[in-house]
Design a protein around this motif. Structure first.
Motif, mmCIF file in Angstrom:
data_model
loop_
_atom_site.group_PDB
_atom_site.id
_atom_site.type_symbol
_atom_site.label_atom_id
_atom_site.label_comp_id
_atom_site.label_asym_id
_atom_site.label_seq_id
_atom_site.Cartn_x
_atom_site.Cartn_y
_atom_site.Cartn_z
ATOM 1 N N UNK A 65 45.246 33.412 44.447
ATOM 2 C CA UNK A 65 43.921 33.409 43.474
ATOM 3 C C UNK A 65 42.521 33.113 44.498
ATOM 4 N N UNK A 66 41.566 33.917 44.542
ATOM 5 C CA UNK A 66 39.987 33.542 44.653
ATOM 6 C C UNK A 66 39.031 33.578 43.804
ATOM 7 N N UNK A 67 38.130 32.857 43.791
ATOM 8 C CA UNK A 67 36.660 32.968 43.190
ATOM 9 C C UNK A 67 36.881 33.927 42.630
ATOM 10 N N UNK A 68 36.265 33.842 41.456
ATOM 11 C CA UNK A 68 35.951 35.212 40.958
ATOM 12 C C UNK A 68 36.581 36.261 40.235
ATOM 13 N N UNK A 69 38.141 36.151 40.922
ATOM 14 C CA UNK A 69 39.445 36.936 41.117
ATOM 15 C C UNK A 69 39.198 36.822 38.976
ATOM 16 N N UNK A 70 40.166 38.101 38.442
ATOM 17 C CA UNK A 70 41.047 37.948 37.154
ATOM 18 C C UNK A 70 42.124 38.252 37.247
ATOM 19 N N UNK A 71 42.950 37.869 37.428
ATOM 20 C CA UNK A 71 44.350 38.530 37.219
ATOM 21 C C UNK A 71 45.105 38.206 36.090
ATOM 22 N N UNK A 72 45.480 39.870 35.474
ATOM 23 C CA UNK A 72 45.998 39.813 34.313
ATOM 24 C C UNK A 72 47.499 40.340 34.287
ATOM 25 N N UNK A 73 48.728 39.545 33.782
ATOM 26 C CA UNK A 73 49.565 39.487 33.463
ATOM 27 C C UNK A 73 49.910 39.542 32.299
ATOM 28 N N UNK A 74 51.423 40.504 32.310
ATOM 29 C CA UNK A 74 51.414 41.221 30.969
ATOM 30 C C UNK A 74 53.108 41.193 30.869
ATOM 31 N N UNK A 75 53.506 41.113 29.840
ATOM 32 C CA UNK A 75 54.758 41.195 29.404
ATOM 33 C C UNK A 75 55.061 41.012 28.239
ATOM 34 N N UNK A 76 56.526 41.261 27.971
ATOM 35 C CA UNK A 76 56.775 41.187 26.649
ATOM 36 C C UNK A 76 57.015 40.233 25.944
#
Length: 182
Positions: free
Chosen positions: A15-26
């Motif tokens: 994960x790099x500076x400025x990154x937005x990672x979204x993790x979706x699950x039930x």
């Protein structure tokens, strides 16, 4: 910032500076477990300072999860208190490792984007955090009471991306999916 998942890190270079990672699950599909293992890799193993914000678990619940993750003692054993002397020592050592790491945690059930922004900026200035983990976005307060759910989520995600870019930190945001995948 490493995720602790070799294949994912090889594909993304972490994960790099400025990154937005979204993790979706039930519900019940391991979002929090994933996030806490990323936190472990980032702060305990790689010694980066991180900010972990949970909108649904208490500090005690977070602490028990950490005890289990870092000691490899089953969570149900920590919760029931049925530990051998050796396991107790392993858990104490695990908490000692966590205390020495750059893990900063908050349990805030009424989190708003503004509160999140203030916390992140404070920790960036004071502890030079490299990663913000928000677990999870669906419990955040509405900015305006008449906004629909998708509008609220859109505003929160936009504010998280701006936060990541402005502070030059990576952000991992967990979202809960409905049974139909939306």
């Amino acid at each position: 910032v490493p995720t602790g998942f070799k294949t994912l890190d090889n594909m993304t270079l972490g994960l790099k500076p400025g990154d937005l990672a979204i993790l979706g699950a039930q519900t019940g599909h391991g979002k929090t477990a994933f996030a806490m293992n990323v936190a472990r890799a980032a702060c305990v193993d790689a010694q980066n300072n991180i900010l972990y914000i949970n909108t649904e678990m208490s500090k005690e619940q977070i602490a028990r999860r950490w005890g289990s993750i870092l000691s490899s003692v089953a969570l149900y054993q920590l919760q029931s208190g049925s530990l051998t002397n050796e396991q107790q020592e392993t858990v104490v050592q695990a908490y000692s490792r966590l205390k020495k790491s750059g893990f900063y945690s908050y349990s805030i059930p009424n989190l708003t984007p503004q509160k999140l922004d203030v916390l992140a900026r404070k920790h960036k200035l004071q502890q030079d955090i490299k990663l913000v983990i928000l677990d999870y976005v669906g419990r955040m307060e509405k900015i305006l009471p008449d906004m629909s759910e998708w509008q609220v989520l859109e505003q929160i995600i936009k504010s998280m991306k701006l936060l990541a870019q402005n502070l030059q930190v990576a952000c991992l945001v967990l979202v809960q999916l409905n049974p139909d995948g939306t």
